[in-house]
Design an enzyme around this catalytic site. Structure first.
Site, PDB file in Angstrom:
ATOM      1  N   THR A 180      31.481  23.311  36.522  1.00 27.91           N
ATOM      2  CA  THR A 180      32.404  24.165  35.778  1.00 27.91           C
ATOM      3  C   THR A 180      33.107  23.331  34.712  1.00 27.91           C
ATOM      4  O   THR A 180      33.535  22.205  34.986  1.00 27.91           O
ATOM      5  CB  THR A 180      33.475  24.839  36.667  1.00 27.91           C
ATOM      6  OG1 THR A 180      34.462  25.471  35.832  1.00 27.91           O
ATOM      7  CG2 THR A 180      34.167  23.857  37.579  1.00 27.91           C
ATOM      8  N   ILE A 181      33.243  23.904  33.524  1.00 33.08           N
ATOM      9  CA  ILE A 181      33.980  23.170  32.484  1.00 33.08           C
ATOM     10  C   ILE A 181      35.462  23.092  32.824  1.00 33.08           C
ATOM     11  O   ILE A 181      36.184  22.258  32.282  1.00 33.08           O
ATOM     12  CB  ILE A 181      33.805  23.800  31.088  1.00 33.08           C
ATOM     13  CG1 ILE A 181      34.505  25.158  30.999  1.00 33.08           C
ATOM     14  CG2 ILE A 181      32.337  23.900  30.696  1.00 33.08           C
ATOM     15  CD1 ILE A 181      34.666  25.682  29.591  1.00 33.08           C
ATOM     16  N   ASP A 182      35.927  23.956  33.734  1.00 28.97           N
ATOM     17  CA  ASP A 182      37.359  24.027  34.035  1.00 28.97           C
ATOM     18  C   ASP A 182      37.861  22.896  34.928  1.00 28.97           C
ATOM     19  O   ASP A 182      39.062  22.683  35.039  1.00 28.97           O
ATOM     20  CB  ASP A 182      37.689  25.361  34.704  1.00 28.97           C
ATOM     21  CG  ASP A 182      37.464  26.541  33.786  1.00 28.97           C
ATOM     22  OD1 ASP A 182      37.866  26.447  32.609  1.00 28.97           O
ATOM     23  OD2 ASP A 182      36.882  27.542  34.229  1.00 28.97           O
TER      24      ASP A 182
ATOM     25  N   ARG B  24      50.618  23.956   7.672  1.00 31.23           N
ATOM     26  CA  ARG B  24      50.590  25.150   8.516  1.00 31.23           C
ATOM     27  C   ARG B  24      50.763  24.814   9.993  1.00 31.23           C
ATOM     28  O   ARG B  24      50.578  23.678  10.416  1.00 31.23           O
ATOM     29  CB  ARG B  24      49.253  25.885   8.342  1.00 31.23           C
ATOM     30  CG  ARG B  24      49.133  26.660   7.050  1.00 31.23           C
ATOM     31  CD  ARG B  24      47.753  27.238   6.915  1.00 31.23           C
ATOM     32  NE  ARG B  24      47.638  28.087   5.728  1.00 31.23           N
ATOM     33  CZ  ARG B  24      46.504  28.351   5.106  1.00 31.23           C
ATOM     34  NH1 ARG B  24      45.369  27.820   5.540  1.00 31.23           N
ATOM     35  NH2 ARG B  24      46.482  29.147   4.049  1.00 31.23           N
TER      36      ARG B  24
ATOM     37  N   HIS C 196      41.288  30.209  31.937  1.00 30.50           N
ATOM     38  CA  HIS C 196      42.085  31.386  32.280  1.00 30.50           C
ATOM     39  C   HIS C 196      43.120  31.105  33.361  1.00 30.50           C
ATOM     40  O   HIS C 196      44.256  31.564  33.280  1.00 30.50           O
ATOM     41  CB  HIS C 196      41.168  32.527  32.741  1.00 30.50           C
ATOM     42  CG  HIS C 196      40.505  33.254  31.628  1.00 30.50           C
ATOM     43  ND1 HIS C 196      41.204  34.052  30.748  1.00 30.50           N
ATOM     44  CD2 HIS C 196      39.213  33.302  31.238  1.00 30.50           C
ATOM     45  CE1 HIS C 196      40.372  34.567  29.858  1.00 30.50           C
ATOM     46  NE2 HIS C 196      39.159  34.122  30.130  1.00 30.50           N
TER      47      HIS C 196
ATOM     48  N   ARG D 135      31.075  25.394  25.977  1.00 30.52           N
ATOM     49  CA  ARG D 135      30.141  25.377  27.102  1.00 30.52           C
ATOM     50  C   ARG D 135      28.718  25.056  26.664  1.00 30.52           C
ATOM     51  O   ARG D 135      27.821  24.937  27.502  1.00 30.52           O
ATOM     52  CB  ARG D 135      30.125  26.744  27.799  1.00 30.52           C
ATOM     53  CG  ARG D 135      31.432  27.120  28.430  1.00 30.52           C
ATOM     54  CD  ARG D 135      31.266  27.955  29.675  1.00 30.52           C
ATOM     55  NE  ARG D 135      30.342  29.055  29.558  1.00 30.52           N
ATOM     56  CZ  ARG D 135      30.639  30.323  29.806  1.00 30.52           C
ATOM     57  NH1 ARG D 135      31.877  30.643  30.137  1.00 30.52           N
ATOM     58  NH2 ARG D 135      29.742  31.260  29.723  1.00 30.52           N
TER      59      ARG D 135
END
Length: 358
Positions: free
Chosen positions: A134-136, A171, A180, A284
């Site tokens: 998982t990238i998380d 900016r 998430h 991903r």
């Protein structure tokens, strides 16, 4: 004859192929009497008996290839015990496929939801070995997951590139980073990319604090500000809501994501131009970074060792630089969150990074 099933489940990421290659190369270095069954599109392939017979040649030349040669799909755990539209019992179907092929074990590569189903299959008597994908980087029981470092590299590169245009136009830029429920990617990429503000789900933010930081930087002659914002970043007000109330609010949201909501609020409070960059699924995709190639190869080799020893019911993880085996029942259903009081967050604060909370 050693018969091994393999599948990749959930979102794709870099190094899935490298991890499978590590398993297969390690097993074939010890035994020749091996059959590999590659199930297509994750658990769906196991449920509907959709697979290919593979040889060691199929795993050659894939170390640097992103995605997954087996395909993947999301099969929510909460629906695994619910019959499909034709009334098929999914768990029974997976068990049937496993036994029909006389598999000795099933190698499953995936994240949190994938591991819950893998543990369910273990509880139903199947021999399971899993790998942490998982990238998380939110899987419990391991310091690292493959895909994470590659995603951090891409998110960092995005922030690096934003610096020049943010400086040129004076900016405020928001870079929305995947995550998430947990903020590991945003935290690491934010620090590596020199973000001024990092917003993650584990630390609810105060919009007034963020606005004050932007104004303070402007007074100090720093005309630009860069925010690294995890998809699941949440305000202090929303964090106080009950889960049901928050879901209802999200269902009625006026903005596509948290970054657009933040931009709208900050333009009102600061009268400054705010721009948004969303690298999205690029985080991903593509070639795994060298770290992920090494990591996935190592855990793949460790998985092969467990299989050859007949040790099943484990996830292969990494602790303090060493590969380890972690009982699946200790992994399933648990997330590894960013510790708001952990050393990484504290050190980020020391160099002047704000988390929007104080």
């Amino acid at each position: 004859m050693l018969r091994i099933g393999m599948l990749t489940s959930g979102g794709d990421c870099q190094a899935l192929n490298a991890a499978m290659r590590g398993v297969v190369k390690s097993i074939f270095s010890k035994r020749d009497d091996v059959e590999i069954y590659g199930f297509k599109d994750g658990y769906k392939g196991l449920i509907y008996s959709n697979f290919d017979m593979l040889t060691s040649r199929d795993f050659s030349g894939i170390l640097t290839r992103g995605g997954t040669i087996l395909g993947t799909s999301r099969q929510p755990f909460k629906l695994m015990t619910v019959p499909d539209k034709d009334g098929l019992d999914k768990v029974a179907a997976m068990k049937h496929t496993y036994h029909k092929l006389s598999l000795d074990c099933l190698v499953i590569l995936g994240g949190n939801g994938t591991h819950k189903t893998a543990n369910l299959l273990r509880e139903n008597g199947l021999n399971i070995v899993t790998l942490p994908k998982t990238i998380d980087n939110d899987l419990y029981g391991t310091d690292m997951t493959f895909g994470f470092q590659s995603a951090v590299d891409i998110a960092t590169d995005t922030i690096d590139r934003i610096h020049t245009t943010a400086t040129s136009h004076s900016r405020v830029f928001i870079v929305e980073i995947m995550g998430h429920k947990v903020g590991h990617v945003a935290l690491h990429a934010g620090i590596a990319g020199g973000a001024d503000i990092i917003l993650i789900p584990e630390i609810p933010y105060d919009i007034d604090v963020i606005a004050d930081i932007i104004e303070k930087r402007a007074k100090e002659g720093k005309a630009f500000t860069i925010l690294a914002v995890a998809e699941g970043a949440i305000s202090k007000e929303d964090a106080k809501l009950k889960k049901k109330e928050y879901k209802e609010k999200l269902a009625k949201k006026e903005h596509p994501s948290i970054s657009y909501e933040l931009a709208h609020q900050l333009e009102k409070k600061t009268s400054r131009e705010v721009r948004i960059t969303v690298p999205g699924h690029t985080q991903r995709g593509g070639t795994p970074c060298p770290y992920d190639r090494v990591f996935s190869t190592r855990v793949g080799a460790k998985a092969a060792e467990l299989i050859l020893k007949g040790q099943y019911g484990y996830m292969v993880g990494m602790k303090n630089g060493e590969t380890i085996k972690v009982p699946l029942e200790e992994v399933a259903g648990k997330l590894k969150y960013v510790d708001p009081e952990g050393s990484l967050v504290k050190e980020a604060r020391r160099v002047g990074i704000s988390f929007g909370d104080k």
